[in-house]
Write a protein that holds these residues in place. Sequence first.
Motif, mmCIF file in Angstrom:
data_model
loop_
_atom_site.group_PDB
_atom_site.id
_atom_site.type_symbol
_atom_site.label_atom_id
_atom_site.label_comp_id
_atom_site.label_asym_id
_atom_site.label_seq_id
_atom_site.Cartn_x
_atom_site.Cartn_y
_atom_site.Cartn_z
ATOM 1 N N THR A 1 11.470 22.788 -7.348
ATOM 2 C CA THR A 1 10.139 23.349 -7.110
ATOM 3 C C THR A 1 10.186 24.515 -6.130
ATOM 4 N N LEU A 2 11.147 24.513 -5.229
ATOM 5 C CA LEU A 2 11.293 25.666 -4.338
ATOM 6 C C LEU A 2 11.558 26.937 -5.142
ATOM 7 N N PHE A 3 12.350 26.840 -6.192
ATOM 8 C CA PHE A 3 12.605 28.009 -7.030
ATOM 9 C C PHE A 3 11.392 28.362 -7.893
ATOM 10 N N LEU A 4 10.568 27.371 -8.234
ATOM 11 C CA LEU A 4 9.338 27.698 -8.960
ATOM 12 C C LEU A 4 8.395 28.517 -8.094
ATOM 13 N N VAL A 5 8.257 28.138 -6.832
ATOM 14 C CA VAL A 5 7.427 28.934 -5.921
ATOM 15 C C VAL A 5 8.013 30.326 -5.755
ATOM 16 N N ALA A 6 9.334 30.391 -5.605
ATOM 17 C CA ALA A 6 9.978 31.695 -5.460
ATOM 18 C C ALA A 6 9.779 32.563 -6.698
ATOM 19 N N SER A 7 9.793 31.950 -7.885
ATOM 20 C CA SER A 7 9.588 32.722 -9.117
ATOM 21 C C SER A 7 8.179 33.312 -9.178
ATOM 22 N N MET A 8 7.187 32.534 -8.737
ATOM 23 C CA MET A 8 5.817 33.038 -8.731
ATOM 24 C C MET A 8 5.670 34.182 -7.733
ATOM 25 N N ALA A 9 6.292 34.028 -6.555
ATOM 26 C CA ALA A 9 6.212 35.092 -5.555
ATOM 27 C C ALA A 9 6.883 36.369 -6.067
ATOM 28 N N ALA A 10 8.040 36.223 -6.719
ATOM 29 C CA ALA A 10 8.733 37.398 -7.255
ATOM 30 C C ALA A 10 7.922 38.066 -8.354
ATOM 31 N N ALA A 11 7.306 37.253 -9.228
ATOM 32 C CA ALA A 11 6.514 37.826 -10.316
ATOM 33 C C ALA A 11 5.308 38.583 -9.776
ATOM 34 N N ARG A 12 4.672 38.033 -8.751
ATOM 35 C CA ARG A 12 3.503 38.713 -8.188
ATOM 36 C C ARG A 12 3.890 39.988 -7.450
ATOM 37 N N SER A 13 5.163 40.098 -7.103
ATOM 38 C CA SER A 13 5.667 41.341 -6.501
ATOM 39 C C SER A 13 6.219 42.290 -7.549
ATOM 40 N N GLY A 14 6.212 41.877 -8.823
ATOM 41 C CA GLY A 14 6.712 42.722 -9.899
ATOM 42 C C GLY A 14 8.219 42.765 -10.000
ATOM 43 N N ASP A 15 8.915 41.795 -9.405
ATOM 44 C CA ASP A 15 10.382 41.775 -9.399
ATOM 45 C C ASP A 15 10.868 40.906 -10.562
ATOM 46 N N ARG A 16 11.174 41.536 -11.688
ATOM 47 C CA ARG A 16 11.562 40.796 -12.896
ATOM 48 C C ARG A 16 12.914 40.097 -12.727
ATOM 49 N N ALA A 17 13.860 40.773 -12.107
ATOM 50 C CA ALA A 17 15.192 40.184 -11.977
ATOM 51 C C ALA A 17 15.155 38.932 -11.120
ATOM 52 N N SER A 18 14.467 38.983 -9.992
ATOM 53 C CA SER A 18 14.371 37.800 -9.131
ATOM 54 C C SER A 18 13.593 36.689 -9.809
ATOM 55 N N THR A 19 12.560 37.048 -10.554
ATOM 56 C CA THR A 19 11.793 36.038 -11.286
ATOM 57 C C THR A 19 12.690 35.297 -12.266
ATOM 58 N N ALA A 20 13.463 36.032 -13.042
ATOM 59 C CA ALA A 20 14.348 35.400 -14.028
ATOM 60 C C ALA A 20 15.408 34.536 -13.350
ATOM 61 N N GLY A 21 15.963 35.026 -12.235
ATOM 62 C CA GLY A 21 16.976 34.257 -11.525
ATOM 63 C C GLY A 21 16.439 32.958 -10.962
ATOM 64 N N CYS A 22 15.241 33.005 -10.402
ATOM 65 C CA CYS A 22 14.635 31.791 -9.839
ATOM 66 C C CYS A 22 14.295 30.786 -10.936
ATOM 67 N N LEU A 23 13.786 31.244 -12.061
ATOM 68 C CA LEU A 23 13.485 30.339 -13.170
ATOM 69 C C LEU A 23 14.754 29.701 -13.715
ATOM 70 N N HIS A 24 15.854 30.456 -13.742
ATOM 71 C CA HIS A 24 17.124 29.887 -14.200
ATOM 72 C C HIS A 24 17.575 28.768 -13.264
#
Length: 457
Positions: free
Chosen positions: A299-322
């Motif tokens: 779940t820590l990575f799920l929160v991080a993925s949402m934060a990255a997506a809201r910042s427009g960071d596609r690479a970090s979003t994909a990495g956190c979801l993985h």
Amino acid sequence: MPQVDACRKAWFDVFAWQPALTDTAGKPGITFRVRLNWRRVEPVWGSTEHLTNGERVAWYRRRRGLSQEVLAGLVGRTGDWLSKVENGHIPLDRLSVLRRLADALGVSLGDLIGEPSVACDATDGDTTPMSALRALLMDYRPLTPILSGPDLDAEPSSLAELEHELQLVFDAYQASRFSIAASRLPLLLMDTILAARNCDHDKRCRAHELLALTYQATAAVLTKLGDSGLALVAAERGLTAAQSGGECAVVGSLIRAVAFALLSAGRNEPARQLSEAGASYLRPYLVNGDGNLWSVYGTLFLVASMAAARSGDRASTAGCLHEAEVAAQRLRGDGNHLWTAFGPTNVKIHRINTAMELGDVQIALDLGPGLDTSAVPIERRVRHLLDVARAYNASGRQDSAFGTVLAAERLAPDQIANHYVSRRLVCTWIRHGHGEPHIELVRLADRMGIARTSRRG
């Protein structure tokens, strides 16, 4: 609803956080500091309550004396784009864009989406659950053991009783019965404070864990009810209690609660950094980790993925979801360890949510409508349906979007009545739809408390 000019809203700026060398038990820990600033909230709620997001942007823009071209330039857009937003021709449904507009207009995100803090609805002498929670969270005595009083020296409840009550609160939250959870929390919070302060030494660690989880439930409910500032106070108190308890999964769970409170307050980068630091803190324990540990880690990575997506960071979003997906695979199915609702389904729900935040509507449409969410709590299922409705609406399929909102309302009417996504969709359909609104849409708006004065004509 009372005017918000009768109160002040807390704004929290995380100005430093860093991994601590050790906590009191000699284990790795996380600490951070919070700076509190107070500012006056403008009396705008009564004037903008029933406007769409675009109309509210126009309302604040005119109050600030800004032209469309100037405001658009401040957020990196064109005047033509802003004109279409204000006229309802372009949906304004990405939190990252809403946050930039709110910052440029000098208002809070809650003001811009028409959700003033519930904490501002109270008057002197108010005895609602929200006022009781606020009083407890602003009371410094439980944080100072040298102080005492009749309420702090009382006989604590048994830990078994507290565990049972905590289960009831989390059950109500996950069933989207937020008002019920809020009504039970003040007494539970006071009882767990007493237990952590006064119980026998051999039970004190468990009492602190229960106190930490009660603060986590408090932060979650406050976020749903619109007070991200007070939620951050609760989450930070919970993290302190968790470190006193010493259970690493509970510490990680409260790190996640702080990160989510930061995310809800629009602090995307601190939320992402804290989530990733929390995952690093848990990683050494994963070798022999149980379901609690792997669920919190994921779940820590799920929160991080949402934060990255809201910042427009596609690479970090994909990495956190993985990383979250890898953790979910360790569970071999959906679970609800430590009330995380974590598993493969929740990871897929976040893939859809982050796709919408990044503007990838087609990805959300490809993944969302066919996803079976029956294995996760109602709160998660309804949140998923709202993202599907957003995707349908963005693709011009209003009938499908409306049907999805109705399906979500049947599951959780309170959540639909108060969530900013559902309110924005319904308000937009009422005001900017073609022809007269359908009778079912009118009835839905009435159930949600969207006044008739907000409709065209």
